[in-house]
Design an enzyme around this catalytic site. Structure first.
Site, short mmCIF file in Angstrom:
data_model
loop_
_atom_site.label_atom_id
_atom_site.label_comp_id
_atom_site.label_asym_id
_atom_site.label_seq_id
_atom_site.Cartn_x
_atom_site.Cartn_y
_atom_site.Cartn_z
CE LYS A 184 6.32 -19.81 17.89
NZ LYS A 184 6.02 -19.26 19.23
N GLY A 241 -5.45 -18.35 20.13
CA GLY A 241 -4.79 -17.06 20.27
C GLY A 241 -5.58 -15.97 19.59
CB SER A 242 -4.52 -12.72 18.25
OG SER A 242 -3.58 -13.08 17.27
NE ARG A 243 -11.90 -11.72 13.20
CZ ARG A 243 -13.13 -11.25 13.19
NH1 ARG A 243 -13.65 -10.76 14.27
NH2 ARG A 243 -13.87 -11.30 12.09
N GLY A 245 -3.49 -13.66 14.40
CA GLY A 245 -2.59 -14.81 14.30
C GLY A 245 -3.28 -16.00 13.66
CD GLU A 265 -10.51 -21.72 21.95
OE1 GLU A 265 -10.18 -22.91 22.10
OE2 GLU A 265 -10.59 -20.91 22.86
CB CYS A 302 -11.61 -17.72 24.22
SG CYS A 302 -11.63 -19.39 24.74
CD GLU A 392 -11.45 -12.17 22.30
OE1 GLU A 392 -11.81 -13.15 22.96
OE2 GLU A 392 -10.48 -12.19 21.51
N1 LIG Z 1 -9.75 -15.51 22.36
C1 LIG Z 1 -8.78 -16.12 22.96
O1 LIG Z 1 -8.93 -17.19 23.49
C2 LIG Z 1 -7.43 -15.53 23.03
C3 LIG Z 1 -7.17 -14.33 22.41
N2 LIG Z 1 -5.93 -13.81 22.48
C4 LIG Z 1 -5.69 -12.52 21.79
O2 LIG Z 1 -4.38 -12.51 21.25
C5 LIG Z 1 -3.67 -11.38 21.68
C6 LIG Z 1 -2.20 -11.71 21.77
O3 LIG Z 1 -2.03 -12.86 22.57
P1 LIG Z 1 -1.15 -14.08 22.17
O4 LIG Z 1 -1.47 -15.16 23.07
O5 LIG Z 1 0.28 -13.72 22.10
O6 LIG Z 1 -1.71 -14.52 20.74
P2 LIG Z 1 -1.07 -14.48 19.31
O7 LIG Z 1 -2.11 -14.88 18.37
O8 LIG Z 1 -0.40 -13.18 19.06
O9 LIG Z 1 0.08 -15.59 19.35
C7 LIG Z 1 -0.20 -16.95 19.62
C8 LIG Z 1 0.90 -17.83 19.02
O10 LIG Z 1 0.81 -17.79 17.60
C9 LIG Z 1 2.02 -17.33 17.04
N3 LIG Z 1 1.67 -16.44 15.92
C10 LIG Z 1 0.83 -15.38 15.98
N4 LIG Z 1 0.71 -14.83 14.75
C11 LIG Z 1 1.47 -15.57 13.92
C12 LIG Z 1 1.75 -15.50 12.53
N5 LIG Z 1 1.24 -14.54 11.76
N6 LIG Z 1 2.58 -16.40 11.99
C13 LIG Z 1 3.13 -17.37 12.75
N7 LIG Z 1 2.92 -17.48 14.09
C14 LIG Z 1 2.09 -16.59 14.66
C15 LIG Z 1 2.73 -16.61 18.16
O11 LIG Z 1 4.12 -16.70 17.96
P3 LIG Z 1 5.14 -15.65 18.57
O12 LIG Z 1 4.66 -15.25 19.91
O13 LIG Z 1 6.41 -16.41 18.60
O14 LIG Z 1 5.13 -14.54 17.59
C16 LIG Z 1 2.31 -17.38 19.37
O15 LIG Z 1 3.10 -18.55 19.51
C17 LIG Z 1 -4.37 -11.00 22.97
O16 LIG Z 1 -4.22 -9.66 23.28
C18 LIG Z 1 -5.79 -11.36 22.69
O17 LIG Z 1 -6.40 -10.31 22.00
C19 LIG Z 1 -4.93 -14.45 23.15
C20 LIG Z 1 -5.14 -15.66 23.80
C21 LIG Z 1 -6.42 -16.29 23.77
O1 LIG Z 2 -12.80 -21.58 29.86
C1 LIG Z 2 -12.11 -22.53 29.51
O2 LIG Z 2 -11.94 -23.52 30.21
C2 LIG Z 2 -11.46 -22.52 28.16
C3 LIG Z 2 -11.31 -21.16 27.65
C4 LIG Z 2 -10.44 -21.09 26.46
O3 LIG Z 2 -10.38 -21.97 25.65
C5 LIG Z 2 -9.65 -19.89 26.27
O4 LIG Z 2 -9.81 -18.95 27.04
O5 LIG Z 2 -8.81 -19.88 25.35
#
Ligand SMILES: NC(=O)C1=CN([C@@H]2O[C@H](COP(=O)(O)OP(=O)(O)OC[C@H]3O[C@@H](n4cnc5c(N)ncnc54)[C@H](OP(=O)(O)O)[C@@H]3O)[C@@H](O)[C@H]2O)C=CC1
Ligand SMILES: O=C(O)CCC(=O)C(=O)O
Length: 523
Positions: A184, A241-243, A245, A265, A302, A392
């Protein structure tokens, strides 16, 4: 190389005429060509059916063939060179050097998994020969190996458009395990995703893989991702991605008639401990290096050091002065998406308004797409009274907790949620305190570092990029390093099967892989 905006279903380009979506330039918000197709329900069905059809073929290929496929993907990605880096720069706003490194890391980890396949250790092959005359009952012949779980869905991450996206660590480890992958794509970098999917398409053709081994599906909103995670043929999910999501997908996967694991993660603040002797001997250098790690990639890691803990002392004041100076001089940086920037600014504003938190520094101002670094302090006592500030804030914001006593510091640690990393800055004289902390840190985090910074994850056999919830959904695994393959495997034991029916890796004689035979390791 012109982008078409197509989806890739079973390694073939598919165009949809309905309303599409465009990427935007991270630095200006200007739309980027072309328009990208949005997947329909039929596309989800076609990709999952193709993955299911490919599974028995792909999973039973000789390991060497799968290794050659991974290497072909790596070569095709390397061959994309600057075309890939430039598009990723436009879509993510990340700098050239970072994305060049990330491109090399992406092809490097594919090659590492090719090596892992050839080694065969991941199969954990075990043979316990029968003892027919054992008393009081005969012992059967038992042989074990790991097999792939089935089709895997991978969510591309916004913050690593190459190394944690279409052909990133989740995809590489799932393909190595023998699982077809449906990605995806993240809507923040569809052009980058298309270029990498094209590389996989060419590798599939070059190495004669079954077409359903790979698909890339796009679609903003939750519909496409939810449909994939709910689909009965899907057997595991990889996500960064996000907590919100990650936990939504975990719930969805757990509520299926047949639940499946989601390796998500999510969020981590990566506590850093400044132990007294180390702080005394190099407070200024530590303060400067801390902000270097904090502001790397606009803090969008992250593994970002979001929390620092230390005992009150004049050395801590020196550390804080150096960190304050470094933050104040830090240039604003383009953030990945307007949504991520907004979430960051809201997080910083929440901290700024919270009782007990003091903002001691802010980075330089920048354009409308830029985030400014931010440094806050708090006492250990205030943190203990309200540990919610340990959530975070994704970006270059960090909190220094000043503890009055070691007991207070240990109490703060006991209130932290699961983490990807924990870091100790220590000198010889700190060994006793460090030894006291170590068992707590082992329970807290997946990786423990000494005298370094958590950003920048080395891709090796001994790496762990995972940790207790909420840093990941399941702290028993890693998403970086060769052990990541384990997430997409399950054990099967074969009892008393005739040799002709046994997989070659489990027959008697030299299989050329490490095995445990009657309790003794071979090779
Ligand atoms: N700790 C970490 O490593 C990271 C944290 N984040 C956090 O996430 C926030 C948003 O960033 P983003 O990267 O867009 O992360 P998201 O978690 O919002 O999205 C990541 C992916 O998951 C999909 N998705 C999210 N929620 C759902 C759901 N309920 N059902 C189905 N699919 C879902 C999204 O689809 P679609 O976009 O199509 O909706 C996207 O493809 C940041 O502000 C940050 O707080 C982000 C990246 C890394
Ligand atoms: O620092 C890295 O190489 C990986 C970090 C990571 O997994 C993330 O930010 O989502």
């Amino acid at each position: 190389m012109a982008l078409t905006g197509d989806l890739f279903i079973a390694s073939k380009r598919v165009h949809r005429d309905g309303p599409g979506f465009q990427a935007v330039a991270a630095s200006t918000g200007a739309p980027l060509e072309p328009s990208f197709s949005v997947a329909t329900k039929e596309d989800v069905e076609a990709a999952t059916a193709a993955a299911e059809a490919a599974f028995p073929i792909y999973s039973n290929l000789p390991r060497e063939k799968r290794a050659e496929f991974l290497e072909a993907i790596a070569e095709e990605i390397d061959a994309l060179g600057e075309t890939l880096t430039e598009r990723a720069m436009q879509e993510s706003g990340l700098p050239h050097a970072r994305l060049t490194g990330e491109r090399g890391r992406t092809s490097g980890q594919l090659r590492l998994f090719a090596k892992e396949l050839r080694l065969g250790e991941y199969l954990r092959a075990r043979i316990d020969h029968a003892i027919p005359d054992r008393q009081p009952a005969p012992k059967p012949d038992l042989r074990l190996r790991m097999i792939p779980v089935g089709p895997v869905v991978v969510f591309g991450a916004s913050n690593f458009p190459l190394a944690f996206s279409v052909a990133g660590g989740d995809t590489a480890s799932a393909l190595a395990a023998g699982c077809p992958v449906i990605v995806k794509g993240h809507s923040a970098h569809p052009g980058t995703s298309e270029l990498v999917a094209g590389a996989i398409e060419r590798a599939v053709a070059r190495t004669g893989m079954p077409a359903g081994v790979f698909s890339l599906i796009n679609g903003a909103g939750n519909e496409v991702g939810s449909a994939l995670v709910s689909h009965p043929v899907v057997k595991a999910v990889g996500f960064t991605g996000s907590r919100g999501g990650g936990t939504a997908l975990m719930k969805l996967a757990a509520s299926r008639p047949v639940p499946i694991p989601v390796y998500a993660e999510m969020s981590s603040i990566n506590p850093v401990f400044l132990l007294p002797a180390a702080l005394e001997s190099r407070a200024e250098a530590l303060g400067k290096a801390y902000i270097g790690s904090l502001t790397m990639g606009a803090g969008q890691f992250c593994t970002n050091p979001g929390l620092v803990l230390a005992l009150e002392s004049p050395a801590l004041d020196r550390f804080l002065a150096a960190a304050t100076e470094a933050v104040s001089g830090a240039a604003a940086q383009t953030m990945l998406t307007p949504g991520i920037l907004k979430a960051y600014e809201q997080g910083v504003a929440r901290w700024a308004a919270a009782p007990g938190l003091n903002q001691v520094a802010q980075g330089q101002e920048g354009s409308a797409s830029c985030g400014r670094a931010a440094l806050f302090t708090m006492t250990g006592a205030d943190f203990i009274a309200d540990p919610s500030h340990a959530e975070e804030v994704f970006g270059a914001a960090s909190l220094l907790v000043r503890c009055a006593t070691i007991e207070e510091l240990l109490k703060v640690v006991s209130l932290l949620e699961g983490q990807l990393t924990a870091t100790l800055h220590l000198d010889d004289a700190d060994t006793e305190v460090a030894a006291q902390l170590l068992p707590l840190l082992e329970r807290l985090a997946g990786r423990i570092l000494a005298n370094g910074w958590p950003t920048g994850v080395e891709v090796t056999d001994a790496q762990v990029h995972g940790g207790p919830f909420p840093s990941t959904a399941d702290g028993r695994s890693t998403s970086v390093g060769t052990l990541a393959i384990d997430r997409f495997l399950r054990p099967v034991a074969y009892q008393d099967l005739p040799a002709a029916l046994l997989p070659a890796d489990l027959r008697d004689g030299d299989a050329g892989i490490p095995r445990r035979i009657d309790g003794k390791p071979t090779l």
